[in-house]
Design a protein around this motif. Sequence first.
Motif, PDB file in Angstrom:
ATOM      1  N   SER A  48       0.832  -1.209   0.000  1.00  0.00           N
ATOM      2  CA  SER A  48       0.000   0.000   0.000  1.00  0.00           C
ATOM      3  C   SER A  48       0.865   1.257   0.000  1.00  0.00           C
ATOM      4  N   GLY A  49       1.971   1.221   0.744  1.00  0.00           N
ATOM      5  CA  GLY A  49       2.866   2.377   0.782  1.00  0.00           C
ATOM      6  C   GLY A  49       3.505   2.649  -0.557  1.00  0.00           C
ATOM      7  N   ASP A  99       3.622   6.110  -5.391  1.00  0.00           N
ATOM      8  CA  ASP A  99       3.523   6.279  -6.853  1.00  0.00           C
ATOM      9  C   ASP A  99       2.404   7.257  -7.219  1.00  0.00           C
ATOM     10  N   ARG A 100       1.287   7.159  -6.524  1.00  0.00           N
ATOM     11  CA  ARG A 100       0.138   8.042  -6.806  1.00  0.00           C
ATOM     12  C   ARG A 100       0.471   9.499  -6.457  1.00  0.00           C
ATOM     13  N   LEU A 101       1.112   9.705  -5.323  1.00  0.00           N
ATOM     14  CA  LEU A 101       1.484  11.070  -4.936  1.00  0.00           C
ATOM     15  C   LEU A 101       2.465  11.673  -5.927  1.00  0.00           C
ATOM     16  N   ARG A 102       3.431  10.889  -6.367  1.00  0.00           N
ATOM     17  CA  ARG A 102       4.394  11.388  -7.343  1.00  0.00           C
ATOM     18  C   ARG A 102       3.727  11.673  -8.691  1.00  0.00           C
ATOM     19  N   ALA A 127       7.300  13.834  -2.297  1.00  0.00           N
ATOM     20  CA  ALA A 127       6.327  12.811  -1.905  1.00  0.00           C
ATOM     21  C   ALA A 127       6.869  11.845  -0.847  1.00  0.00           C
ATOM     22  N   PRO A 128       8.121  11.352  -0.955  1.00  0.00           N
ATOM     23  CA  PRO A 128       8.611  10.464   0.111  1.00  0.00           C
ATOM     24  C   PRO A 128       8.624  11.127   1.488  1.00  0.00           C
ATOM     25  N   LEU A 132       8.026   2.320   4.431  1.00  0.00           N
ATOM     26  CA  LEU A 132       9.291   1.752   3.966  1.00  0.00           C
ATOM     27  C   LEU A 132       9.611   2.092   2.510  1.00  0.00           C
ATOM     28  N   PRO A 133       8.651   1.977   1.568  1.00  0.00           N
ATOM     29  CA  PRO A 133       9.005   2.352   0.192  1.00  0.00           C
ATOM     30  C   PRO A 133       9.523   3.784   0.079  1.00  0.00           C
ATOM     31  N   ALA A 134       8.926   4.709   0.823  1.00  0.00           N
ATOM     32  CA  ALA A 134       9.403   6.095   0.800  1.00  0.00           C
ATOM     33  C   ALA A 134      10.820   6.192   1.357  1.00  0.00           C
TER      34      ALA A 134
END
Length: 446
Positions: free
Chosen positions: A299-300, A305-308, A315-316, A358-360
């Motif tokens: 989900s993160g 990706d959506r925010l970017r 975004a991160p 974590l992805p951010a």
Amino acid sequence: MTASIVPDAELRTVADHETGGYKWYVAVVLCFAHTVAIIDRFVMVLVAEPLRATMHLSDLQLGLLQGTGFALLYCGFAVPLGAVADATNRRNLIMVGISLWSLATIAAAFATSFETLFATRFLVGMGEACLVPAGMSLLAAYFAPANLARGTAIFGMGANFGLGFAFLGGGALLSALVARGGLTFPGGAHFEPWEGIFIAAGLAAVPVLILLLWLREPPRTQPASARMAALREGFAFILANLRGYLPFLVVGAMTAVTGYSVTSFSSSLFVRMHGLSPAEAGKLIGLVGLLAGPLGTFSGGYALDRLRARGVDGAPLVVMGVGSVFAVILATGTSFASSLPVATGFFCLFVFESTFVLPALYVGMQLLTPDRFRGIAASFNMMVYTLAGLGLGPPVVGAISDRLNLGDRSLGFGIVIVELAMVLIILPVALVSRRGFQAKMRAVTR
């Protein structure tokens, strides 16, 4: 999990001598290696309470064992061993590392003091420091750029499996050992249940070592001198641009503290506040980790990706900033909920939040770095957030808990105080540096 020091030429070249399905064997074996690494990393959390009772440890000492003892040599050796991985046989390096950290885990069963336990954690950290650099370098050699992400994802799944086995499987084994009165070997050698857990965790590496015997070292595309030159160039770039990286590194490091401060004491919280046995707490934590962890990570990544895609500046940083606010709320609920079901619900949401960011934490450093230096940037990022998250979070929580001296509730107050301190750092830094992050990212992608 992050990428490691992998020269761009190796990322662009697939090993000519192996095609087809063998590369998936490589990815799966590395996943298994990652699994046993995470088991040995977190088994200390599972047995924290019986260990504390047996050796009369303070919460500060528990925090040092669960975090700092592992993190110091793990961070200190991660980048140097990345350089070794670029110059030597990577399969053999991983086998040496697994042997070292597994034997150190088994040695914890024979420890008689805090000092000897701390020494075993040092060696576990040193051994595990080789896995991500050497593993990612092997994957880059076997996988084409088009499917490297899939190979890396399989490797990364070992972290989820490891957490599940460490707590869910470890909790079931601890229950069985408690029922049997411990672990007894032929010849009369007897170990307490918590000692038996360390032995079982260390022995779990044996099948992986056997599988690694069939993993072949692919040929190098560059001589060792060229790879070492690339490493030095990458370090020079990171140091020259450290001021530009600093806001992101601060936010990432403090974000890691918010996660590890709760995770490292999760078993102790459920034992002290809700009367669970260590085995029962382990099963609960493992189940939550297996369900909420992967869902939060996926989900993160999707949200980032959506925010970017919508053009949100930095975004991160936005994801980590918002996540820190939820971390305080959910950590408070986990620490002080009056009933076990409510505490479990808060903890489930906390695990979702801590993996959501974590992805951010991983991707942000990559966005700030030119392609040819992303391997060394990822290793540097890993070193910073691991040293902060594990090296700072657990011992500070433990020290505050000992200082407050409020009985079982002290640990919860220690966690919440640390979470509040982190959000007071993360939010303003993320807010102020968002546009600077975006400007640096655009400069990199030109």
